[in-house]
Design a protein around this motif. Structure first.
Motif, mmCIF file in Angstrom:
data_model
loop_
_atom_site.group_PDB
_atom_site.id
_atom_site.type_symbol
_atom_site.label_atom_id
_atom_site.label_comp_id
_atom_site.label_asym_id
_atom_site.label_seq_id
_atom_site.Cartn_x
_atom_site.Cartn_y
_atom_site.Cartn_z
ATOM 1 N N GLU A 1 0.818 -1.214 0.000
ATOM 2 C CA GLU A 1 0.000 0.000 0.000
ATOM 3 C C GLU A 1 0.850 1.262 0.000
ATOM 4 O OE1 GLU A 1 -3.113 2.332 3.001
ATOM 5 O OE2 GLU A 1 -2.650 0.215 3.329
ATOM 6 N N THR A 2 1.867 1.283 0.851
ATOM 7 C CA THR A 2 2.728 2.469 0.951
ATOM 8 C C THR A 2 3.444 2.745 -0.364
ATOM 9 O OG1 THR A 2 3.079 2.162 3.321
ATOM 10 C CG2 THR A 2 4.737 3.429 2.128
ATOM 11 N N SER A 3 4.038 1.689 -0.951
ATOM 12 C CA SER A 3 4.776 1.864 -2.208
ATOM 13 C C SER A 3 3.864 2.355 -3.321
ATOM 14 C CB SER A 3 5.428 0.538 -2.616
ATOM 15 O OG SER A 3 6.380 0.134 -1.674
ATOM 16 N N LEU A 4 2.658 1.798 -3.398
ATOM 17 C CA LEU A 4 1.730 2.199 -4.460
ATOM 18 C C LEU A 4 1.296 3.657 -4.288
ATOM 19 C CD1 LEU A 4 -0.451 -1.033 -4.742
ATOM 20 C CD2 LEU A 4 1.217 -0.200 -6.399
ATOM 21 N N ILE A 5 0.970 4.066 -3.049
ATOM 22 C CA ILE A 5 0.552 5.452 -2.820
ATOM 23 C C ILE A 5 1.675 6.422 -3.193
ATOM 24 C CG2 ILE A 5 -0.037 7.144 -1.027
ATOM 25 C CD1 ILE A 5 -1.586 4.924 0.396
ATOM 26 N N GLN A 6 2.910 6.064 -2.790
ATOM 27 C CA GLN A 6 4.049 6.919 -3.095
ATOM 28 C C GLN A 6 4.278 7.028 -4.601
ATOM 29 O OE1 GLN A 6 5.903 8.814 -1.233
ATOM 30 N NE2 GLN A 6 5.286 8.211 0.821
ATOM 31 N N THR A 7 4.201 5.907 -5.295
ATOM 32 C CA THR A 7 4.446 5.918 -6.745
ATOM 33 C C THR A 7 3.338 6.659 -7.479
ATOM 34 O OG1 THR A 7 5.509 3.756 -6.482
ATOM 35 C CG2 THR A 7 5.052 4.473 -8.716
ATOM 36 N N ILE A 8 2.103 6.450 -7.049
ATOM 37 C CA ILE A 8 0.962 7.162 -7.647
ATOM 38 C C ILE A 8 1.159 8.671 -7.518
ATOM 39 C CG2 ILE A 8 -1.498 7.684 -7.276
ATOM 40 C CD1 ILE A 8 -1.799 4.641 -6.558
ATOM 41 N N GLY A 9 1.751 9.089 -6.403
ATOM 42 C CA GLY A 9 1.967 10.514 -6.156
ATOM 43 C C GLY A 9 2.879 11.196 -7.155
ATOM 44 N N ARG A 10 3.691 10.418 -7.896
ATOM 45 C CA ARG A 10 4.589 11.047 -8.878
ATOM 46 C C ARG A 10 3.805 11.708 -10.008
ATOM 47 N NH1 ARG A 10 6.957 12.256 -5.597
ATOM 48 N NH2 ARG A 10 5.943 10.822 -4.188
ATOM 49 N N ALA A 11 2.515 11.331 -10.185
ATOM 50 C CA ALA A 11 1.699 11.934 -11.244
ATOM 51 C C ALA A 11 0.863 13.092 -10.721
ATOM 52 C CB ALA A 11 0.790 10.873 -11.866
ATOM 53 N N ALA A 12 1.075 13.480 -9.465
ATOM 54 C CA ALA A 12 0.213 14.483 -8.832
ATOM 55 C C ALA A 12 0.734 15.906 -8.980
ATOM 56 C CB ALA A 12 0.040 14.144 -7.348
ATOM 57 N N ARG A 13 1.735 16.116 -9.823
ATOM 58 C CA ARG A 13 2.247 17.475 -10.023
ATOM 59 C C ARG A 13 1.861 18.029 -11.399
ATOM 60 N NH1 ARG A 13 5.932 15.323 -6.320
ATOM 61 N NH2 ARG A 13 6.784 16.826 -4.829
ATOM 62 N N HIS A 14 1.058 17.273 -12.126
ATOM 63 C CA HIS A 14 0.644 17.669 -13.476
ATOM 64 C C HIS A 14 -0.878 17.635 -13.545
ATOM 65 C CE1 HIS A 14 0.439 17.889 -17.837
ATOM 66 N NE2 HIS A 14 1.755 18.029 -17.891
ATOM 67 N N GLU A 15 -1.478 18.685 -14.103
ATOM 68 C CA GLU A 15 -2.943 18.742 -14.122
ATOM 69 C C GLU A 15 -3.560 17.626 -14.969
ATOM 70 O OE1 GLU A 15 -4.631 22.156 -16.235
ATOM 71 O OE2 GLU A 15 -2.605 22.648 -16.892
ATOM 72 N N GLU A 16 -2.801 17.063 -15.909
ATOM 73 C CA GLU A 16 -3.303 15.944 -16.706
ATOM 74 C C GLU A 16 -2.738 14.609 -16.213
ATOM 75 O OE1 GLU A 16 -2.780 16.583 -20.900
ATOM 76 O OE2 GLU A 16 -3.096 18.746 -20.696
ATOM 77 N N GLY A 17 -2.142 14.622 -15.027
ATOM 78 C CA GLY A 17 -1.518 13.416 -14.499
ATOM 79 C C GLY A 17 -2.502 12.276 -14.309
ATOM 80 N N ARG A 18 -2.071 11.078 -14.657
ATOM 81 C CA ARG A 18 -2.893 9.878 -14.470
ATOM 82 C C ARG A 18 -1.985 8.683 -14.229
ATOM 83 N NH1 ARG A 18 -3.611 7.120 -19.617
ATOM 84 N NH2 ARG A 18 -2.424 8.231 -21.233
ATOM 85 N N VAL A 19 -2.581 7.601 -13.733
ATOM 86 C CA VAL A 19 -1.822 6.415 -13.361
ATOM 87 C C VAL A 19 -2.481 5.182 -13.961
ATOM 88 C CG1 VAL A 19 -1.021 4.977 -11.439
ATOM 89 C CG2 VAL A 19 -1.072 7.470 -11.193
#
Length: 678
Positions: free
Chosen positions: A553-571
């Motif tokens: 869970e921790t690793s997935l949340i952290q990795t998902i967060g790498r797309a959270a700095r772009h308004e079109e970010g997705r995972v």
């Protein structure tokens, strides 16, 4: 003490509340606090705000060198008027000394030291002992022994203009603190003599120290930058007073060395007799020969390879006492220093695991006569020792672990799920989930693993066509390299990043991605916590349903967060089943997304991508940058000046060749040919 935070931004969103609460608790001497901050919420800015308010020397711990380098660059920008330094392991390659009893194989210590990282380490320790307004960004290297801060400080040579001393007396003092005379290979830790001038290459300085003598007096003390432009030599900086710190952290006085040698020999004799009683003559002879050789070297030159194995005697500790570490350099100047543990859910377990592996390796060496039992005292800190030394600390993470929650809340909270259920968080857990930019947590899509690479390529091509970047997370190094190669064959510009990439090469790769020099970065575990890559619009996680450390869970949340700095970010999660970790990660992401949406609606905020300047390269690239600048400068000189410049370059080429620096001579030769052709 004064830390001055410089930024064109002011605290926004949850930042003002977080800075105020953390600072209030620190003023009340609260020992444990947790900043639960989502990706892109400005945790680094909040940390900087707390440092400014507290005004104490600060140690910032990170779990890997890549993130530490990023934090180092950011804090240098936040505090341009203060000292900010970088302290990580200086090994590009490290094979520790070890013995394998099953195959009777002794492996000698082998290491490749990165001189630039070593300089940064010395600069860090020198700064904290000279200037309390210091921030040091470090990995868990800060829990490994580096010698006594008291000896390192007390043995520094203090010089000042007008001081009465002869050149030879000064040279003797330099030799006493482990500098060596070398007129050919003038590297860190060396000095050379030119008439009445002694030039010193201190490991912690970015300039050569030039001390000139007039008779029995010091006439001038000058700093001369490493690189000099032929057309406009960089001016030297003059000092009235200067401390020259030792060339190595493992330094001790002659008196201490003389005192320790009989004690070491006594321990050796006891260990030899122990082996003889067991009829183990090989081990007895081995420990006797090795110890005698080391002591003879110490007596003659004051240093020996592997001197750290005698740190128990050099530091004057009692058996079992913790070694001196970077943390002791902080407490040496201010017992109330602040420790910030970034991405604490990984950094804390790393600290806890270091001692066990080291102790097991040392035990084999001792049992088979390669080292004395006291060598076991050359070790990283045990976790309880670390807890005792660091004092006040702030844990920073988007996914804090049980340790952080338990200590910050006296056991009220244990895990991230408890935060969702808590009606009101304790004052020592500060949640920062609102982003000033209004950016939402990225939407998550699940796709089957069948043909995941082919599907990935199609998605990458779409994202690249829009001018954005992609991160791809794999399970193994081999897979990262293979996919990178496969993408290149499909004309997709890609690179991979993993732990075997050189320390200072990693920030350069990240900067190249941001600049658009390639479009896809593939990695395993280095693409999770803390990386600030606003250009990334897609994060693809391959084999997301392979439950384990890299897919919890921790690793997935952290990795998902790498797309959270772009308004079109997705995972995209490539998975054939929804594991418990995937379900929890999606649920927590949706909780945070809902909180941000509500805030945006209340304050009429439209999400927009983070716009962030690309950091300049790390320190070791300054020389290369200056070389390129000089080369560019020479291409635009007036024709009448060309002959003079060529003549000067030829002199430099001859000097470099004379000093056996053939690589530099060849570079100058090529520049001369290019200028002649022009």
């Amino acid at each position: 003490m004064a830390f001055t935070l410089k930024s064109k931004y002011s605290p926004q969103g949850d930042q003002p509340k977080a800075i105020e609460q953390l600072t209030t608790n620190l003023h009340q001497n609260t020992e444990h606090q947790t900043l639960l901050g989502v990706t892109g919420s400005g945790k680094t800015f909040t940390m900087a705000g707390v440092i400014e308010q507290i005004g104490r020397p600060t140690l910032i711990m990170s779990h890997n060198k890549t993130l530490a380098a990023q934090l180092y660059q950011e804090f240098r920008e936040f505090f341009p008027e203060n000292e900010v330094h970088y302290f990580v392991s200086y090994y590009d390659y490290y094979q520790p000394e070890s013995y394998l009893p099953t195959s009777d194989t002794y492996i000698e210590k082998e290491a490749t030291i990165n001189e630039q990282v070593e300089r940064l380490r010395h600069a860090a320790t020198q700064s904290i002992l000279s200037n309390e307004n210091t921030i040091i960004v470090s990995t868990v290297s800060c829990i490994y022994g580096i010698g006594s801060p008291e000896d390192y400080s007390n043995m520094a040579v203090l010089i000042e203009v007008g001081m009465q001393t002869t050149r030879d007396e000064f040279i003797a003092e330099l030799v006493g603190i482990q500098y060596t005379r070398n007129d050919i290979d003038f590297g860190p830790g060396a000095f050379r003599v030119k008439g009445d001038i002694v030039e010193i290459h201190s490991p912690g300085e970015e300039a050569i120290i030039k001390v000139s003598f007039w008779g029995n007096y010091i006439e001038t003390i000058a700093y001369q930058p490493y690189e000099e432009t032929p057309l406009q030599p960089l001016p030297a900086k003059y000092k009235d007073v200067l401390r020259i710190f030792p060339a190595t952290h493992w330094i001790s006085t002659r008196e201490k060395i003389k005192e320790m040698i009989p004690r070491v020999m006594e321990e050796m004799q006891q260990q030899k007799e122990y082996f003889l009683r067991q009829n183990r003559h090989v081990e007895a002879q081995r420990i006797e020969e090795r110890t005698k050789y080391d002591m003879e070297m110490l007596e003659e030159v004051g240093f020996v390879k592997g001197i750290e194995n005698y740190s128990y005697y050099l530091s004057g500790r009692q058996r079992g006492e913790p070694p001196f570490t970077l943390i002791d350099y902080f407490s040496h100047v201010d017992e109330n220093f602040l420790t910030i543990i970034d991405e604490s859910h990984i950094t804390i377990p790393q600290v806890g695991g270091m001692y066990g592996g080291d102790a097991s390796r040392k035990q084999n060496l001792v049992e088979h006569g390669f080292r004395l039992p006291s060598a076991a005292d050359n070790r990283p800190l045990k976790f309880p020792e670390f807890e005792e030394k660091v004092g006040r600390r702030v844990y920073v993470s988007a996914t804090p672990g049980p340790y952080e929650f338990r200590n910050s809340t006296n056991g009220e909270l244990e895990r991230l799920a408890d935060v969702k259920r808590a009606r009101e968080l304790p004052s020592t857990v500060v949640e920062q989930i609102i982003r000033p930019t209004g950016l939402l947590e990225p939407p998550i899509e699940l796709r089957a693993t069948a043909n995941q690479v082919q599907d990935l390529i199609e998605e990458v091509e779409k994202v690249t066509a829009e001018g954005h970047r992609t991160l791809v997370v794999t399970l193994t190094k081999r897979m990262a390299e293979d996919i990178s190669e496969f993408l290149r064959e499909r004309d997709v510009r890609s690179e991979y990043l993993h732990s075997e990439i050189d320390t200072l090469e990693r920030p350069k790769i990240l900067n190249r991605l941001r600049k658009g020099e390639f479009d896809v970065l593939i990695g395993i575990n280095l693409l999770r916590e803390g990386l600030d890559l606003p250009e990334v619009a897609l994060v693809a996680i391959l084999d997301a349903d392979q439950e384990g450390f890299l897919r919890n869970e921790t690793s997935l949340i952290q990795t998902i967060g790498r797309a959270a700095r772009h308004e079109e970010g997705r995972v995209i999660l490539y998975a054939d089943k929804e594991t418990k970790s995937i379900q929890n990660a999606i649920a927590e992401t949706q909780r945070r997304r809902a909180a941000q949406q509500a805030y945006n609606e209340e304050h009429n905020i439209s999400p927009e991508s983070i716009k962030k300047e690309i950091h300049p390269e790390m320190v070791e690239d300054k020389k290369e940058h200056l070389k390129e600048a000089k080369k560019e400068e020479r291409q635009h000189i007036d024709p009448e000046e060309q002959e003079a410049v060529i003549a000067q370059l030829e002199e430099e080429m001859k000097e470099a060749s004379k000093n056996l620096n053939f690589e530099r001579a060849a570079e100058l030769r090529d520049e001369i040919e290019e200028l002649k052709g022009k």
